[in-house]
Design a protein around this motif. Structure first.
Motif, PDB file in Angstrom:
ATOM      1  N   SER A  33       0.822  -1.220   0.000  1.00  0.00           N
ATOM      2  CA  SER A  33       0.000   0.000   0.000  1.00  0.00           C
ATOM      3  C   SER A  33       0.849   1.261   0.000  1.00  0.00           C
ATOM      4  N   ALA A  34       1.980   1.232   0.713  1.00  0.00           N
ATOM      5  CA  ALA A  34       2.860   2.408   0.742  1.00  0.00           C
ATOM      6  C   ALA A  34       4.249   2.002   1.216  1.00  0.00           C
ATOM      7  N   ALA A  69      -0.621   4.457  -1.657  1.00  0.00           N
ATOM      8  CA  ALA A  69      -1.926   4.721  -1.034  1.00  0.00           C
ATOM      9  C   ALA A  69      -3.015   5.032  -2.057  1.00  0.00           C
ATOM     10  N   ASP A  70      -2.889   4.469  -3.253  1.00  0.00           N
ATOM     11  CA  ASP A  70      -3.827   4.730  -4.342  1.00  0.00           C
ATOM     12  C   ASP A  70      -4.501   3.417  -4.745  1.00  0.00           C
ATOM     13  N   GLN A  74      -3.107   0.432  -7.246  1.00  0.00           N
ATOM     14  CA  GLN A  74      -2.885  -0.930  -6.764  1.00  0.00           C
ATOM     15  C   GLN A  74      -3.568  -1.955  -7.657  1.00  0.00           C
ATOM     16  N   VAL A  94      -4.475  -1.159   0.045  1.00  0.00           N
ATOM     17  CA  VAL A  94      -4.593   0.267   0.362  1.00  0.00           C
ATOM     18  C   VAL A  94      -5.879   0.507   1.147  1.00  0.00           C
ATOM     19  N   ASP A  95      -6.969  -0.065   0.649  1.00  0.00           N
ATOM     20  CA  ASP A  95      -8.287   0.101   1.259  1.00  0.00           C
ATOM     21  C   ASP A  95      -8.908  -1.279   1.414  1.00  0.00           C
ATOM     22  N   ASN A 166      -8.759   1.758   6.447  1.00  0.00           N
ATOM     23  CA  ASN A 166      -8.267   0.433   6.826  1.00  0.00           C
ATOM     24  C   ASN A 166      -9.033  -0.138   8.007  1.00  0.00           C
TER      25      ASN A 166
END
Length: 311
Positions: A33-34, A69-70, A74, A94-95, A166
């Motif tokens: 995710s990051a 974080a996109d 992803q 990410v989500d 998250n």
């Protein structure tokens, strides 16, 4: 002329043998995710170590990508892995509420998918999809129970939330509030997101102090925000230890903060355990070997009394 031909044939044979060995290594695409998240950096490093621990020709080659974080980025990374025909895919989402398209894409392609560190929100994962995570509810319960006892069951707390996208944030906070239900004399003074970041944790706590808000403890969803809270309290001249601070992860910086007395506790999240579990799951699935679909790596409470055991 025969001798040179024989040596050439031998060299070619060795080269082909080496090529076969390399080709036997499984190719696994990894979307994180990051990259700039502190805990995820340790997770990524441990995944790389695990991949390199297997015998040559029977191992794993990881291809790491930063989703920054996109969610859209992803998904695109996962689609690229599929087009490359990797043997398996590992995703740190990410989500956690937006993983359906990732699951559908991997499942349609028949490529094994492993979620690591953060489990998708959906209750039941389809066949060919595995999650290697830790119980975030337990982390919240663990840190709050320790702090509640240190507070003598009364006082005010503030909560520093992680990224609201998250379920780790949701569940760690839920765990905190489950314990609070047993302590009616402990009240929540403030609750805001610091998006996992040290500087955001510092800014939020500094703002609350500037507003004249009083609190006896800071419950942070991760160590980075907890450290930020400690920095803000120090800058404000607050007496060390007068405000109890608890985090989650047990990162090296978090452990040092506990050793110094800047933090009271943390819930250790085993990056190595998650890393080994995710890479091993991807490897086994790619080889059509049986795996457990939901692997839970337990949290452990870190306090000044046992912090040395985690270093």
């Amino acid at each position: 002329m025969k001798t040179p031909i024989r040596f050439t044939a031998l060299a070619l044979s060795l080269m082909l043998g080496s090529g076969v060995a390399c080709a036997a290594d499984l190719k696994v695409g990894v979307s994180m995710s990051a990259f700039d998240d502190t805990f995820l950096t340790y997770l990524r490093e441990d995944m790389d170590k695990q991949a390199k621990s297997y015998p040559k020709g029977d191992g794993v080659q990881l291809q790491f990508e930063d989703a920054r974080a996109d969610v859209v980025k992803q998904l695109s990374q996962v689609e690229n892995f599929i087009s490359q025909k990797v043997d398996a895919i590992i995703v740190n989402p990410v989500d956690t509420a937006s993983t359906k398209n990732i699951i559908n894409a991997a499942s349609k392609a028949g490529i094994p998918l492993v979620f690591v560190n953060r489990r998708p929100d959906q209750k039941d994962l389809p066949k060919g999809v595995v999650a290697v995570t830790s119980d975030d509810l337990e982390a919240g319960r663990m840190q709050m129970q320790y702090i509640a006892e240190k507070m003598g069951g009364k006082g005010k707390i503030v909560i520093l939330l992680g990224d609201l996208a998250n379920n780790a944030t949701t569940n760690r906070t839920k765990g905190v509030k489950e314990i609070l239900a047993k302590y009616p004399d402990i009240k929540i003074e403030q609750e805001q997101t610091g998006t996992w970041l040290r500087d955001r944790g510092m800014t939020l706590v500094n703002d609350w102090l500037t507003q004249g808000r009083e609190f006896n403890a800071v419950l942070a969803n991760n160590d980075e925000m907890a450290i930020g809270a400690s920095m803000a309290l120090k800058s404000a001249g607050t007496k060390p230890g007068s405000v109890l601070i608890a985090g989650v992860d047990g990162t090296p910086d978090g452990l040092n903060a506990i050793t110094r007395g800047d933090m009271a506790a943390s819930a250790f999240q085993d990056a190595k355990g998650q890393a080994v579990g995710s890479v091993e799951a991807a490897r086994k699935m790619a080889k059509n070997e049986p795996v457990e679909q939901n692997v839970i790596i337990p949290y452990q409470l870190i306090t000044p009394d046992n912090v040395k055991d985690f270093k």
